[in-house]
Design a protein around this motif. Structure first.
Motif, PDB file in Angstrom:
ATOM      1  N   PRO A   1       0.763  -1.642  -0.050  1.00  0.00           N
ATOM      2  CA  PRO A   1       0.015  -0.011  -0.491  1.00  0.00           C
ATOM      3  C   PRO A   1       1.078   1.231  -0.111  1.00  0.00           C
TER       4      PRO A   1
ATOM      5  N   ASN B   1      -8.097  -0.718  -8.595  1.00  0.00           N
ATOM      6  CA  ASN B   1      -9.806  -0.608  -8.176  1.00  0.00           C
ATOM      7  C   ASN B   1     -10.735  -0.908  -8.399  1.00  0.00           C
TER       8      ASN B   1
ATOM      9  N   THR C   1      -6.521   2.345  -6.713  1.00  0.00           N
ATOM     10  CA  THR C   1      -6.179   3.353  -7.544  1.00  0.00           C
ATOM     11  C   THR C   1      -7.582   3.248  -8.556  1.00  0.00           C
TER      12      THR C   1
ATOM     13  N   GLY D   1     -14.712   4.032   0.821  1.00  0.00           N
ATOM     14  CA  GLY D   1     -13.691   4.350   1.088  1.00  0.00           C
ATOM     15  C   GLY D   1     -12.185   3.423   1.233  1.00  0.00           C
ATOM     16  N   SER D   2     -11.948   2.685   0.368  1.00  0.00           N
ATOM     17  CA  SER D   2     -10.686   1.527   1.212  1.00  0.00           C
ATOM     18  C   SER D   2      -9.322   2.286   0.167  1.00  0.00           C
ATOM     19  N   ARG D   3      -8.012   1.590   1.172  1.00  0.00           N
ATOM     20  CA  ARG D   3      -7.164   2.626   0.690  1.00  0.00           C
ATOM     21  C   ARG D   3      -6.390   1.715   0.209  1.00  0.00           C
TER      22      ARG D   3
ATOM     23  N   ASN E   1       0.491   0.888  -5.066  1.00  0.00           N
ATOM     24  CA  ASN E   1      -0.755   1.781  -4.725  1.00  0.00           C
ATOM     25  C   ASN E   1      -1.882   3.115  -5.377  1.00  0.00           C
ATOM     26  N   SER E   2      -0.432   3.221  -5.469  1.00  0.00           N
ATOM     27  CA  SER E   2      -1.559   5.177  -5.804  1.00  0.00           C
ATOM     28  C   SER E   2      -0.377   5.632  -7.284  1.00  0.00           C
TER      29      SER E   2
ATOM     30  N   ASN F   1     -10.187   8.599  -8.980  1.00  0.00           N
ATOM     31  CA  ASN F   1      -8.223   8.736  -8.285  1.00  0.00           C
ATOM     32  C   ASN F   1      -7.267   8.932 -10.244  1.00  0.00           C
TER      33      ASN F   1
END
Length: 404
Positions: free
Chosen positions: A83, A125, A148, A143-145, A103-104, A152
């Motif tokens: 993450p 995601n 993406t 709201g999952s971390r 993760n992002s 986003n």
């Protein structure tokens, strides 16, 4: 050494069962052209890595130490997703890993110049949950971390000046060819793969349903990638799993998009491939409840029993009241809630009797702990001929070294 001679408590890994699972996974690789990786977060008994490596393509990690373990002991393809990556660890991770999933977009942009020519990608995601039983393991929950979302990804394009107004960022429509090109020509340049992980102990239908959403939203990116990682949570080696359906889907993805497809199962490798052997130390009666005190613990030796929660299978035992004698099984820790479950037996159970909890290869050794100063179980490999070999003994030093 025979299984009966193995001291308690002990995790006994049955190589014959491992091989049965691995042969199924090897068939999937050969028939579909995909690559299957062991998710070490589920099973990290590296003594068995040479055996596992004969059947599948490598390993995947969730952190630095797993990455190093896979590189040193599996010595095949080695992937990682986290993450977030620690600045102080990233260069070492790159040394061990062939593929790195971010993760992002922010993490990808921050670190991509430091990947030293390794292949890197982005976890997406799809915002499509198929979880019904285990909400704690649902990466697609609101709201999952993890991963993406489409919004986003569009936020990255907004910041790069691609859109004329911010409302376009919130569009629910699939990513367009122009958007995909702008991403890969701009902020996400160099990205070669997409990664999604949305399943937990699920069959093929959940994967098929999820991929349909991924394809609907991200097809224009898939067309420009070299690989797609479909994560883990696939119960491929469970009898009810539609293996042929999986092979068809994987071939479709490969043929349609020209991608190398990866799967990262953990449970499918080691499910039903080990037991936890325990001894009954005492019998305690309080009112209508009779409790067996064991030298194995849910809290210390099988934490998923409390986290999921679930009641592990026990050889020769039945449901409460199904057989003549019903007991609550617990341990010799001081935690009142350290209860494994209630089981019934044909015969009365007494101190010195031995019990075998089934399906204890997965999420046991990787999660266990020494709460209360309770010792860790032996790690034992039972070879296909039935001979048992003690691979690891733990002692006081293993408890003490973690505390100072």
């Amino acid at each position: 050494m025979t299984r009966d001679a193995v001291p308690t408590p002990a995790y006994i890994i049955e190589e014959a069962a491992l091989i049965r699972n691995l042969e199924i996974l090897k068939r999937v690789e050969e028939k579909s052209g995909c690559k299957i990786l062991l998710a070490q977060k589920c099973f990290s008994m590296f003594y068995e890595y040479p055996l596992i490596g004969k059947y599948i393509s490598g390993a995947t990690a969730s952190g630095l130490y797993e990455a190093r373990l896979g590189a040193e002991e599996m010595r095949k393809e080695n992937h990682i997703f986290s993450p977030a990556y620690k600045e102080s660890e990233f260069d070492e991770i790159v040394k061990y890993c062939d593929h790195i999933s971010f993760n992002s977009p922010d993490q990808l942009i921050r670190y991509k110049e430091r990947t030293a020519g390794k292949s890197f990608g982005l976890r997406i995601n799809p915002e499509h949950s198929t979880q019904k039983d285990h909400a704690i393991y649902d990466p697609c929950a609101p709201g999952s971390r993890l991963g993406t979302t489409l919004a986003n990804i569009r936020r990255v394009l907004w910041e790069a000046g691609f859109y004329k107004n911010e409302e376009e960022v919130k569009s629910s429509e699939a990513l367009s060819e122009a958007e995909a090109k702008a991403l890969l020509d701009g902020p996400l340049s160099g990205m070669e793969g997409l990664h999604f992980h949305t399943l937990c102990e699920q069959g093929f239908d959940a994967l098929e349903e999820t991929f349909a959403v991924v394809e609907q939203k991200f097809a224009q990116l898939l067309k420009k990638m070299k690989w797609l990682n479909m994560g883990g949570g696939h119960h491929i080696t469970v009898a009810s799993y539609d293996v042929d359906g999986l092979i068809r889907l994987l071939k479709y993805v490969r043929d349609t998009y020209g991608l190398c497809v990866y799967l990262e199962p953990g449970e499918a490798v080691a499910i039903n491939a080990g037991v936890l052997k325990a001894e009954v130390l005492e019998v305690v009666r309080n009112g209508d409840v009779t409790t067996l005190i064991l030298d194995a613990s849910a809290a210390c030796h099988m934490p998923d029993v409390l986290e999921m929660p679930y009641r592990p299978p026990l050889t020769g035992a039945g449901e409460p009241e199904e057989k003549k004698y019903t007991y609550r099984l617990s341990s010799y820790t001081c935690l009142a809630g350290d209860v494994i479950g209630e089981y019934s037996f044909d015969q009365a159970v007494k101190p010195g009797d031995v019990l075998y909890f089934e399906d204890m290869a997965i999420y046991s050794m990787v999660k266990n702990n020494t709460f209360n100063g309770i010792g860790l179980p032996l790690i034992v490999s039972q070879h296909p001929d039935g001979e048992c070999e003690i691979v690891k003994r733990f002692g006081y030093d293993d408890f003490k070294m973690r505390l100072s």
